[in-house]
Write an enzyme that holds these catalytic residues in place. Structure first.
Site, PDB file in Angstrom:
ATOM      1  N   THR A 136      33.524  29.406 116.750  1.00  0.00           N
ATOM      2  CA  THR A 136      34.093  28.264 115.984  1.00  0.00           C
ATOM      3  C   THR A 136      34.538  28.976 114.879  1.00  0.00           C
ATOM      4  OG1 THR A 136      32.365  26.647 116.865  1.00  0.00           O
ATOM      5  CG2 THR A 136      33.441  26.179 114.726  1.00  0.00           C
ATOM      6  N   ARG A 152      32.638  16.724 127.170  1.00  0.00           N
ATOM      7  CA  ARG A 152      31.692  17.183 126.099  1.00  0.00           C
ATOM      8  C   ARG A 152      32.219  17.627 125.076  1.00  0.00           C
ATOM      9  NH1 ARG A 152      30.949  22.246 122.793  1.00  0.00           N
ATOM     10  NH2 ARG A 152      28.756  22.473 122.582  1.00  0.00           N
ATOM     11  N   VAL A 153      31.669  16.919 123.828  1.00  0.00           N
ATOM     12  CA  VAL A 153      31.908  17.246 122.386  1.00  0.00           C
ATOM     13  C   VAL A 153      31.003  18.110 121.779  1.00  0.00           C
ATOM     14  CG1 VAL A 153      32.595  16.089 120.389  1.00  0.00           C
ATOM     15  CG2 VAL A 153      33.562  15.297 122.405  1.00  0.00           C
ATOM     16  N   GLY A 154      31.131  18.829 120.949  1.00  0.00           N
ATOM     17  CA  GLY A 154      29.849  19.606 120.286  1.00  0.00           C
ATOM     18  C   GLY A 154      29.933  19.028 118.795  1.00  0.00           C
ATOM     19  N   THR A 199      28.008  27.330 112.888  1.00  0.00           N
ATOM     20  CA  THR A 199      28.947  27.600 114.072  1.00  0.00           C
ATOM     21  C   THR A 199      27.845  27.949 115.134  1.00  0.00           C
ATOM     22  OG1 THR A 199      30.024  29.375 115.004  1.00  0.00           O
ATOM     23  CG2 THR A 199      28.883  29.921 112.922  1.00  0.00           C
ATOM     24  N   GLY A 219      26.702  24.017 120.026  1.00  0.00           N
ATOM     25  CA  GLY A 219      27.034  22.769 119.455  1.00  0.00           C
ATOM     26  C   GLY A 219      25.625  21.846 119.595  1.00  0.00           C
TER      27      GLY A 219
HETATM   28  N1  GLY Z   1      29.881  24.808 117.853  1.00  0.00           N
HETATM   29  C1  GLY Z   1      31.205  24.464 118.820  1.00  0.00           C
HETATM   30  C2  GLY Z   1      30.707  23.936 119.876  1.00  0.00           C
HETATM   31  O1  GLY Z   1      29.601  23.945 120.303  1.00  0.00           O
HETATM   32  O2  GLY Z   1      31.653  22.977 120.325  1.00  0.00           O
END
Ligand code: GLY
Length: 280
Positions: free
Chosen positions: A163, A191-193, A213, A216
């Site tokens: 990230t 999927r969203v982090g 980072t 997620g």
């Molecule tokens: N840290 C980014 C994600 O897991 O989407």
């Protein structure tokens, strides 16, 4: 410390790529030295990182299992203004769209709504895929399969994911944090982090700013950025707060944190992480 900016290239990014965060930090510091505010500086640092295709954000983002990059980004200022986008497609700089969301009454726009908003704001259709991201998809597909039924790695939480992100303090003592990502591979559709979830991937307030980072799901469970921000309310350094945040995780989990407050900055991670800080 009067002004400062810290930039990272993601948990798992090799330190040999630190010239990326260094260039982004210089660009952001230029804004601060010119009297610009922390939000503009932090956003600029993340924009520069999005344009650097060696990192998993903006151009060069991971292609998901259906071959499309779905990108998340967020910006937050110390007066609790925030803007975020999730599952954004075909746009060059997700962090600039998130910055535009900050100027609306909303905090988070997702998927086709985020794309429509981006187009209305003047961000043209753009394909962030690169030769390297296409090659990575082929390798990933061979390893994990195609479609919505991945063969999950044995310990998914240790899988590396980059990230990009930045934190800044301007000359008037205001803070900001920003982040942007192409997410993980493999991942189920939808999927969203952590990045689009304020308090998880980023947080800023009058005590400082934090950007996280790594995986997620692990970051969300710990509401990591807000947790580290709360540490900075105690009388400890920005580095100590970052170290305490990282100590919440097993060393096998890929995670990193950058912090900034009135007295300095912090950088900590369980793994390699390209990063750079500039202060004056
Ligand atoms: N840290 C980014 C994600 O897991 O989407």
């Amino acid at each position: 410390m009067r002004r400062g900016v810290v930039v990272h290239g993601g948990a798992g990014s090799p330190r040999s790529l630190s010239d990326g965060p260094a260039g982004a930090a210089e660009s952001a510091m230029h804004i601060l030295v010119g009297g610009g505010d922390a939000v503009d500086a932090s956003t600029e640092a993340t924009r520069v990182m999005e344009d650097d295709e060696r990192f998993n954000a903006g151009t060069g983002s991971v292609l998901r299992m259906d071959g499309i990059p779905y990108m998340d980004a967020a910006v937050m200022s110390s007066d609790e203004e925030c803007g975020a986008v999730a599952y954004l497609t075909r746009t060059k700089n997700p962090v600039l769209v998130a910055r535009k969301v900050l100027d609306t009454p909303h905090i988070l726009l997702v998927a086709d709504g985020a794309v429509e908003f981006a187009r209305k704001c003047g961000f043209n259709d753009y394909d962030p895929a690169t030769a390297a991201s296409r090659a990575r998809l082929e390798r990933g597909t061979a390893e994990f399969g195609r479609g919505n039924r991945p063969k999950w790695p044995r310990n998914w939480a240790t899988y590396k994911v980059d990230t990009v992100g930045a934190v800044a303090r301007d000359g008037r003592g205001r803070f900001a944090a920003s982040g942007s990502t192409g997410g993980t591979f493999p991942a189920l559709r939808g999927r969203v982090g952590d990045i689009a979830m304020i308090g998880c991937g980023i947080f800023a307030g009058r005590h400082g700013a934090v950007a996280a980072t790594g995986i997620g799901e692990e970051i969300i469970r710990k509401v990591l950025s807000k947790t580290v921000y709360d540490y900075m309310k105690e009388d400890i350094s920005a580095q100590e707060a970052a170290d305490r945040g990282i100590a919440l995780f097993d060393r096998s989990i890929s995670v990193g944190v950058i912090t900034i407050n009135d007295s300095g900055f912090g950088i900590a991670s369980t793994t390699d992480m390209a990063s750079h800080a500039i202060t004056d």
